[in-house]
Write an enzyme that holds these catalytic residues in place. Structure first.
Site, short mmCIF file in Angstrom:
data_model
loop_
_atom_site.label_atom_id
_atom_site.label_comp_id
_atom_site.label_asym_id
_atom_site.label_seq_id
_atom_site.Cartn_x
_atom_site.Cartn_y
_atom_site.Cartn_z
N LYS A 179 0.87 -1.18 0.00
CA LYS A 179 0.00 0.00 0.00
C LYS A 179 0.91 1.23 0.00
O LYS A 179 1.50 1.59 1.02
CB LYS A 179 -0.90 0.05 1.23
CG LYS A 179 -1.96 1.13 1.09
CD LYS A 179 -2.31 1.86 2.36
CE LYS A 179 -1.42 3.01 2.67
NZ LYS A 179 -1.52 4.19 1.78
N GLY A 237 3.83 4.58 12.75
CA GLY A 237 4.68 3.42 12.97
C GLY A 237 4.39 2.74 14.30
O GLY A 237 4.22 1.52 14.37
N GLU A 254 10.62 1.94 10.13
CA GLU A 254 11.63 2.98 9.96
C GLU A 254 10.90 4.31 10.04
O GLU A 254 9.99 4.57 9.24
CB GLU A 254 12.36 2.84 8.62
CG GLU A 254 13.31 1.66 8.59
CD GLU A 254 14.32 1.61 9.73
OE1 GLU A 254 14.66 2.67 10.30
OE2 GLU A 254 14.74 0.49 10.09
N CYS A 288 13.96 11.23 6.03
CA CYS A 288 14.09 10.92 7.45
C CYS A 288 15.54 11.10 7.89
O CYS A 288 15.82 11.28 9.07
CB CYS A 288 13.60 9.51 7.75
SG CYS A 288 14.41 8.26 6.78
N GLU A 389 10.26 16.50 14.37
CA GLU A 389 10.61 16.34 12.96
C GLU A 389 9.77 17.30 12.11
O GLU A 389 8.54 17.24 12.11
CB GLU A 389 10.35 14.90 12.51
CG GLU A 389 10.85 14.65 11.10
CD GLU A 389 10.69 13.20 10.65
OE1 GLU A 389 9.58 12.67 10.74
OE2 GLU A 389 11.70 12.62 10.19
#
Ligand SMILES: NC(=O)C1=CN([C@@H]2O[C@H](COP(=O)(O)OP(=O)(O)OC[C@H]3O[C@@H](n4cnc5c(N)ncnc54)[C@H](O)[C@@H]3O)[C@@H](O)[C@H]2O)C=CC1
Ligand SMILES: O=C(O)CCC(=O)C(=O)O
Length: 486
Positions: A179, A237, A254, A288, A389
């Site tokens: 996906k 995640g 990750e 990332c 982030e």
């Protein structure tokens, strides 16, 4: 086949292209020019996921029983097809998520190289002979695939990430349901078309596009999905990790980074500036592994700052299809809003804006999600722009007196993905390598840009502590069988 002329991308299930069962679609627009329709993707249903998982389950035994060599030959074919379509795929990538065409071509070429690397894995050793205490016995290890692997991918590397998850999954004998991020589904459909054209057996590779909270969630919850590999935000995640853990599925996550660069007082400043720009601002900071905190010793702070700002102010921002532009737009509207939010937050918290800070809205930029490359100074490590982030072209300069202070701040974060130091001093290098809490450690090199043949993954909250890529991928995509023959 995908009907690119009609701009409609279908799901790929059991060797066939098909519409979602409810016929709903979503239109993807170019983030550099929202008048440009890149494609229409399926907004799939739970039924579509179930069909794809059933196909992958049905195909898994025959695929596992092929030799590694036979599976490798399929991957070589996919690599050749992708290579022959490199320009087309790269252009779609640029139009769909905004990174510049040279970056998109580089990423697509990297996809080809990853496919070839894992194709070769089909002929490499998979186990060890282990002496038994019984001298009449043979003891050895072998590897067996997990079965069906669910692959959930983000929009920032629409070619490389799906391939670096699917290629090892397949070579080690798993079947796949992917996906992709909705914002990158047109590009992903083109990648999947290369697998289709290579003639992989029905059901070995399946793609279902749609909403993460519906389609991704179903893949994670599905009892017939034996492993889940994910790249994306920490929030998603962790959520997926909990679902997988609760039902005993293997998972690999990750996630984010807040990656520091330390510029020591003996650093080659030109090199440090070039790497900070490349690591922090290429792909509009949407990696990332992107540099976001730049910790500079006071002895070289002013000189470093002057060189950095000088170079950044020369960068052209605009549509990534034009070779005049070095940096493209944010990949979507919510990314743009997130970046602008953090720029305001930085100002509110007392950081000083050195350059950038604005959305670009002039004629050339008015239909896209462009923001200026932005640098703050007087940044402290407790500010939101130092801890959260941003995933955009925003750098924060932090001035410190000593190298020890720099190390302390570099590690003062929940994340631990990548980190770099610029120094000519071997003792500083070794201290950095030893003490930095990061999975990817760079000396005199930028924080971003991973090598496909080396393990990749983070420490602390950046990952589930597993590693992707290189030979390390075998650890996630297989289980060890210890065999004893008497
Ligand atoms: N580590 C990385 O490489 C990436 C980090 N991010 C971070 O995440 C932020 C938000 O970006 P998003 O695209 O919203 O990331 P996200 O983590 O929500 O999306 C990543 C993938 O997970 C899927 N997903 C979303 N919710 C899900 C759920 N409940 N169950 C299963 N799958 C789900 C998405 O559809 C997409 O395919 C970015 O601003 C950035 O900070 C985003 C993309 C990549
Ligand atoms: O820096 C790279 O090449 C990889 C970055 C990455 O994996 C990501 O942003 O998700």
């Amino acid at each position: 086949m995908i009907k690119t002329e009609e701009k409609t991308c279908l799901n790929y299930v059991n060797g066939r292209w098909k519409s979602s069962s409810n016929g709903e679609t979503k239109t993807n627009l170019n983030p550099a020019d929202t008048n440009d329709v890149v494609g229409v993707v399926q907004k799939s249903t739970l039924e579509d996921v179930d069909e794809a998982v059933a196909a992958a389950k049905e195909a898994k035994t025959a695929w596992r029983k092929l030799s590694g060599d036979a599976r490798g030959k399929y991957l070589y074919k996919v690599a050749n097809i992708l290579e022959s379509r490199l320009d087309e795929v790269a252009e779609t990538l640029t139009r769909e998520m905004g990174k510049t065409l040279p970056e998109a071509k580089g990423e697509t070429a990297r996809g080809v190289a990853i496919l070839r690397y894992y194709a070769g894995e089909g002929l490499r050793e998979v186990g060890n002979v282990i002496p038994s205490t019984d001298n009449q016995a043979l003891q050895y290890t072998n590897r067996t695939p997990l079965g069906v692997v669910g692959v959930i991918t983000p929009w920032n590397f629409p070619v490389a990430i799906p391939i670096w998850k699917m290629a090892p999954a397949l070579i080690y004998g798993n079947t796949v349901v992917i996906k992709p991020a909705t914002e990158a589904s047109v590009t992903c459909a083109k990648v999947i078309d290369c697998f289709a054209e290579a003639g992989l057996p029905e059901g070995v590779v399946n793609m279902v596009s749609g909403k993460g909270s519906v389609i991704g969630q179903r893949i994670a919850e599905h009892p017939d999905v034996n492993g889940i590999t994910f790249t994306g935000s920490n929030q998603t995640g962790r959520h997926l990790g909990q679902i997988a853990l609760a039902r005993g599925a293997k998972y690999q996550l990750e996630m984010g980074g807040k990656n520091p660069v330390i510029v020591a007082d003996d650093a080659d400043l030109d090199l440090a500036v070039q790497a900070t720009i490349s690591g922090g601002l290429s792909s509009t900071g949407q990696k990332c592994t992107a540099t976001s905190r730049v910790i500079v010793q006071s002895a070289v702070y002013d000189a470093f700052k002057a060189k950095l700002i000088n170079k950044i102010e020369e960068l052209n921002v605009g549509n990534g299809l034009s070779s005049e532009n070095w940096m493209g737009p944010c990949a979507n509207e919510s990314q743009l809003e997130k970046v602008l939010y953090y720029i305001e937050k930085g100002k509110e918290e007392g950081a000083t804006l050195l350059t950038g800070g604005n959305r670009l809205t002039d004629d050339e930029h008015k239909d896209g999600y462009f923001v200026e490359p932005t640098v703050f100074e007087n940044v402290t490590n407790d500010m939101a722009i130092s801890q959260e982030e941003i995933f955009g072209p925003v750098l924060g300069l932090i001035k410190v007196d000593t190298f020890e202070e720099a190390m302390k701040l570099a590690n003062d974060t929940e994340f631990g993905l990548s980190a770099a130091v610029f120094t000519e001093n071997i003792r500083k290098m070794l201290a950095f390598i030893d003490d930095i809490e990061a999975g990817l450690v760079r000396v005199n090199y930028e924080t971003a840009g991973v090598e496909l043949q080396a393990p990749f993954g983070g420490m602390k909250n950046s990952s589930s502590h597993s590693r992707e890529q290189g030979r390390a991928a075998i650890e996630f995509f297989t289980s060890i069988k210890t065999v004893f023959i008497k």
